[in-house]
Design an enzyme around this catalytic site. Structure first.
Site, PDB file in Angstrom:
ATOM      1  N   GLY A   8       0.857  -1.199   0.000  1.00 32.56           N
ATOM      2  CA  GLY A   8       0.000   0.000   0.000  1.00 32.56           C
ATOM      3  C   GLY A   8       0.886   1.239   0.000  1.00 32.56           C
ATOM      4  N   GLY A  11      -0.202   4.694  -1.219  1.00 32.05           N
ATOM      5  CA  GLY A  11      -1.366   5.328  -0.599  1.00 32.05           C
ATOM      6  C   GLY A  11      -0.986   6.430   0.381  1.00 32.05           C
ATOM      7  N   THR A  88      -4.391  -1.968   8.088  1.00 37.52           N
ATOM      8  CA  THR A  88      -5.607  -1.918   7.260  1.00 37.52           C
ATOM      9  C   THR A  88      -6.826  -2.308   8.091  1.00 37.52           C
ATOM     10  OG1 THR A  88      -4.264  -2.596   5.381  1.00 37.52           O
ATOM     11  CG2 THR A  88      -6.651  -2.808   5.135  1.00 37.52           C
ATOM     12  N   THR A  89      -7.911  -1.558   7.932  1.00 30.18           N
ATOM     13  CA  THR A  89      -9.130  -1.849   8.691  1.00 30.18           C
ATOM     14  C   THR A  89     -10.226  -2.361   7.747  1.00 30.18           C
ATOM     15  OG1 THR A  89      -9.854   0.447   8.441  1.00 30.18           O
ATOM     16  CG2 THR A  89      -8.615  -0.109  10.440  1.00 30.18           C
ATOM     17  N   ALA A 111      -3.425  -3.750  14.369  1.00 19.91           N
ATOM     18  CA  ALA A 111      -3.997  -2.716  15.239  1.00 19.91           C
ATOM     19  C   ALA A 111      -4.844  -1.765  14.406  1.00 19.91           C
ATOM     20  CB  ALA A 111      -2.881  -1.939  15.948  1.00 19.91           C
ATOM     21  N   PHE A 114      -2.562   3.022  15.294  1.00 25.46           N
ATOM     22  CA  PHE A 114      -1.162   2.963  15.729  1.00 25.46           C
ATOM     23  C   PHE A 114      -0.709   4.261  16.393  1.00 25.46           C
ATOM     24  CE2 PHE A 114      -1.084  -0.708  12.941  1.00 25.46           C
ATOM     25  CZ  PHE A 114      -0.194  -1.559  13.583  1.00 25.46           C
ATOM     26  N   HIS A 141     -13.462  11.282  10.319  1.00 22.45           N
ATOM     27  CA  HIS A 141     -12.357  10.968   9.401  1.00 22.45           C
ATOM     28  C   HIS A 141     -12.499  11.735   8.098  1.00 22.45           C
ATOM     29  CE1 HIS A 141     -11.596   7.603  12.120  1.00 22.45           C
ATOM     30  NE2 HIS A 141     -10.407   7.505  11.556  1.00 22.45           N
ATOM     31  N   LYS A 145     -12.199   7.842   3.376  1.00 17.67           N
ATOM     32  CA  LYS A 145     -12.161   6.575   4.121  1.00 17.67           C
ATOM     33  C   LYS A 145     -13.313   5.699   3.635  1.00 17.67           C
ATOM     34  CE  LYS A 145     -12.056   4.721   8.836  1.00 17.67           C
ATOM     35  NZ  LYS A 145     -10.998   3.757   8.512  1.00 17.67           N
ATOM     36  N   THR A 152     -11.026   1.875  14.944  1.00 19.26           N
ATOM     37  CA  THR A 152     -10.700   2.408  16.274  1.00 19.26           C
ATOM     38  C   THR A 152     -11.963   2.548  17.123  1.00 19.26           C
ATOM     39  OG1 THR A 152      -8.907   3.643  15.301  1.00 19.26           O
ATOM     40  CG2 THR A 152      -9.619   4.365  17.476  1.00 19.26           C
TER      41      THR A 152
HETATM   42  P1  NAD Z   1      -5.273   4.781   0.404  1.00 19.66           P
HETATM   43  O1  NAD Z   1      -6.448   4.417  -0.443  1.00 19.66           O
HETATM   44  O2  NAD Z   1      -4.708   6.156   0.311  1.00 19.66           O
HETATM   45  O3  NAD Z   1      -4.067   3.770   0.101  1.00 19.66           O
HETATM   46  C1  NAD Z   1      -4.235   2.384  -0.065  1.00 19.66           C
HETATM   47  C2  NAD Z   1      -3.175   1.939  -1.072  1.00 19.66           C
HETATM   48  O4  NAD Z   1      -3.183   0.523  -1.088  1.00 19.66           O
HETATM   49  C3  NAD Z   1      -3.464   2.413  -2.505  1.00 19.66           C
HETATM   50  O5  NAD Z   1      -2.304   3.018  -3.039  1.00 19.66           O
HETATM   51  C4  NAD Z   1      -3.844   1.140  -3.243  1.00 19.66           C
HETATM   52  O6  NAD Z   1      -3.418   1.157  -4.607  1.00 19.66           O
HETATM   53  C5  NAD Z   1      -3.069   0.104  -2.444  1.00 19.66           C
HETATM   54  N1  NAD Z   1      -3.649  -1.245  -2.525  1.00 19.66           N
HETATM   55  C6  NAD Z   1      -4.919  -1.623  -2.324  1.00 19.66           C
HETATM   56  N2  NAD Z   1      -5.049  -2.945  -2.471  1.00 19.66           N
HETATM   57  C7  NAD Z   1      -3.806  -3.414  -2.767  1.00 19.66           C
HETATM   58  C8  NAD Z   1      -3.287  -4.711  -3.016  1.00 19.66           C
HETATM   59  N3  NAD Z   1      -4.081  -5.794  -3.010  1.00 19.66           N
HETATM   60  N4  NAD Z   1      -1.955  -4.826  -3.289  1.00 19.66           N
HETATM   61  C9  NAD Z   1      -1.159  -3.733  -3.314  1.00 19.66           C
HETATM   62  N5  NAD Z   1      -1.606  -2.474  -3.061  1.00 19.66           N
HETATM   63  C10 NAD Z   1      -2.913  -2.323  -2.805  1.00 19.66           C
HETATM   64  O7  NAD Z   1      -5.707   4.432   1.890  1.00 19.66           O
HETATM   65  P2  NAD Z   1      -5.009   4.937   3.238  1.00 19.66           P
HETATM   66  O8  NAD Z   1      -5.716   6.165   3.729  1.00 19.66           O
HETATM   67  O9  NAD Z   1      -3.534   4.957   3.075  1.00 19.66           O
HETATM   68  O10 NAD Z   1      -5.458   3.781   4.253  1.00 19.66           O
HETATM   69  C11 NAD Z   1      -5.082   2.450   4.011  1.00 19.66           C
HETATM   70  C12 NAD Z   1      -5.661   1.570   5.123  1.00 19.66           C
HETATM   71  O11 NAD Z   1      -5.053   1.908   6.369  1.00 19.66           O
HETATM   72  C13 NAD Z   1      -7.173   1.732   5.348  1.00 19.66           C
HETATM   73  O12 NAD Z   1      -7.735   0.471   5.643  1.00 19.66           O
HETATM   74  C14 NAD Z   1      -7.262   2.637   6.562  1.00 19.66           C
HETATM   75  O13 NAD Z   1      -8.461   2.479   7.288  1.00 19.66           O
HETATM   76  C15 NAD Z   1      -6.077   2.141   7.352  1.00 19.66           C
HETATM   77  N6  NAD Z   1      -5.539   3.059   8.349  1.00 19.66           N
HETATM   78  C16 NAD Z   1      -5.174   2.499   9.531  1.00 19.66           C
HETATM   79  C17 NAD Z   1      -4.583   3.281  10.493  1.00 19.66           C
HETATM   80  C18 NAD Z   1      -4.119   2.619  11.762  1.00 19.66           C
HETATM   81  O14 NAD Z   1      -3.527   3.290  12.620  1.00 19.66           O
HETATM   82  N7  NAD Z   1      -4.332   1.302  11.902  1.00 19.66           N
HETATM   83  C19 NAD Z   1      -4.369   4.639  10.280  1.00 19.66           C
HETATM   84  C20 NAD Z   1      -4.765   5.192   9.063  1.00 19.66           C
HETATM   85  C21 NAD Z   1      -5.338   4.386   8.091  1.00 19.66           C
END
Ligand code: NAD
Length: 256
Positions: A8, A11, A88-89, A111, A114, A141, A145, A152
């Site tokens: 990812g 992203g 990822t959530t 988690a 984080f 958010h 999203k 969370t």
């Molecule tokens: P985003 O859409 O900006 O980025 C996701 C990236 O993953 C994209 O570039 C997409 O092309 C890539 N992707 C998707 N499926 C893929 C696959 N099968 N193989 C390779 N790449 C793939 O999203 P984001 O805002 O960066 O958030 C990503 C995830 O993280 C979400 O699920 C979000 O809820 C989670 N998140 C978690 C926390 C935490 O602290 N746990 C914090 C922020 C975001």
């Protein structure tokens, strides 16, 4: 020094983690994996799939992509004995099962948040929960999203419900009987703890935990203003985990 791959990597989170983690002495950033070419590589290589990466060179895969992306990473890490950190959530029960299966073969930390402040606010909520009659959560958010409510907020609601149950309190009951518009009272995330999701441009990740009792209220608010807020917690997880079979859910135990 641990060698990292971010799935990812193109992203919003992948780019923030690439910047933050590549600046830390404990890590070498080996590759950013994504369907799309990342804007910045932070000295790492680009790969369109983990299958293009040599597993013998990787200590930890960090996954902030999509639930489908988590399934591929969990299978690859389990098969190759590479530790996995998942942010990822929105995983389904079946997708989560794949993660648990991988954790029987390698170390996994998963988690929903984080950021250190978010972890502490959940801890404070657990302390307050037995002393208040009612609790509701507002999570806010950015508008891109894709899942709601946030991971969370589900975790926080569960923590509050568990703390109440542990103190012998019964599940909360919503006394509202007439819903003029469906959805006005939010979603029941755990034992009657309601969650209300707000999605607006300009926001990152924010949460208010509201407690109420006769004549008083307590609000615990946490704000992630910038995605760098998640770097410290991801770094703690990447340092703590290795390829020994283990499943660590949440990073609370890594913050004494
Ligand atoms: P985003 O859409 O900006 O980025 C996701 C990236 O993953 C994209 O570039 C997409 O092309 C890539 N992707 C998707 N499926 C893929 C696959 N099968 N193989 C390779 N790449 C793939 O999203 P984001 O805002 O960066 O958030 C990503 C995830 O993280 C979400 O699920 C979000 O809820 C989670 N998140 C978690 C926390 C935490 O602290 N746990 C914090 C922020 C975001």
């Amino acid at each position: 020094m641990k060698s990292l791959v971010i799935v990812g990597g193109a992203g919003r989170m992948g780019q923030a983690l690439g910047e933050g983690l590549s600046a830390l002495d404990q890590f070498t950033l080996l590759a950013l994996v994504d369907d799309h070419q990342p804007a910045e590589l932070f000295g790492a290589a680009y790969a369109s799939s983990l299958d293009e990466v040599d597993p013998t060179k990787v200590d930890v895969v960090i996954n902030f992509s999509s639930p489908k992306g988590v399934v591929s990473s969990a299978k690859w890490c389990g098969e190759n004995g590479v530790a996995l950190v998942i942010g990822t959530t929105g995983l389904s029960t079946e997708q989560r099962r794949v993660v648990e299966e991988a954790a029987t073969r390698t170390g996994v930390v998963m988690a929903s948040n984080f950021s250190i402040g978010a972890v502490l606010s959940e801890r404070f909520a657990a302390m307050a929960a037995p002393y208040f009659e009612r609790a509701e959560i507002i999570e806010l958010h950015h508008d891109r999203k894709v899942d709601a409510p946030s991971g969370t907020s589900i975790s926080t609601a569960t923590t509050i419900a568990n703390a109440r149950r542990g103190s012998g309190l019964v599940p909360l009951r919503d006394l509202t009987t007439r819903h003029t518009i469906d959805g006005a009272r939010g979603a029941d995330a755990a034992d009657g703890v309601k969650v209300h999701s707000v999605r607006l441009p300009g926001l990152v990740a924010h949460q208010e935990i509201l407690f109420g009792s006769a004549g008083e209220g307590l609000t615990i608010r946490h704000d992630s203003f910038d995605r760098q807020s998640f770097v410290h917690g991801v770094a703690l997880a990447a340092i703590a985990i290795d390829a020994s079979a283990k499943f660590l859910e949440g990073i609370a135990s890594l913050i004494p």
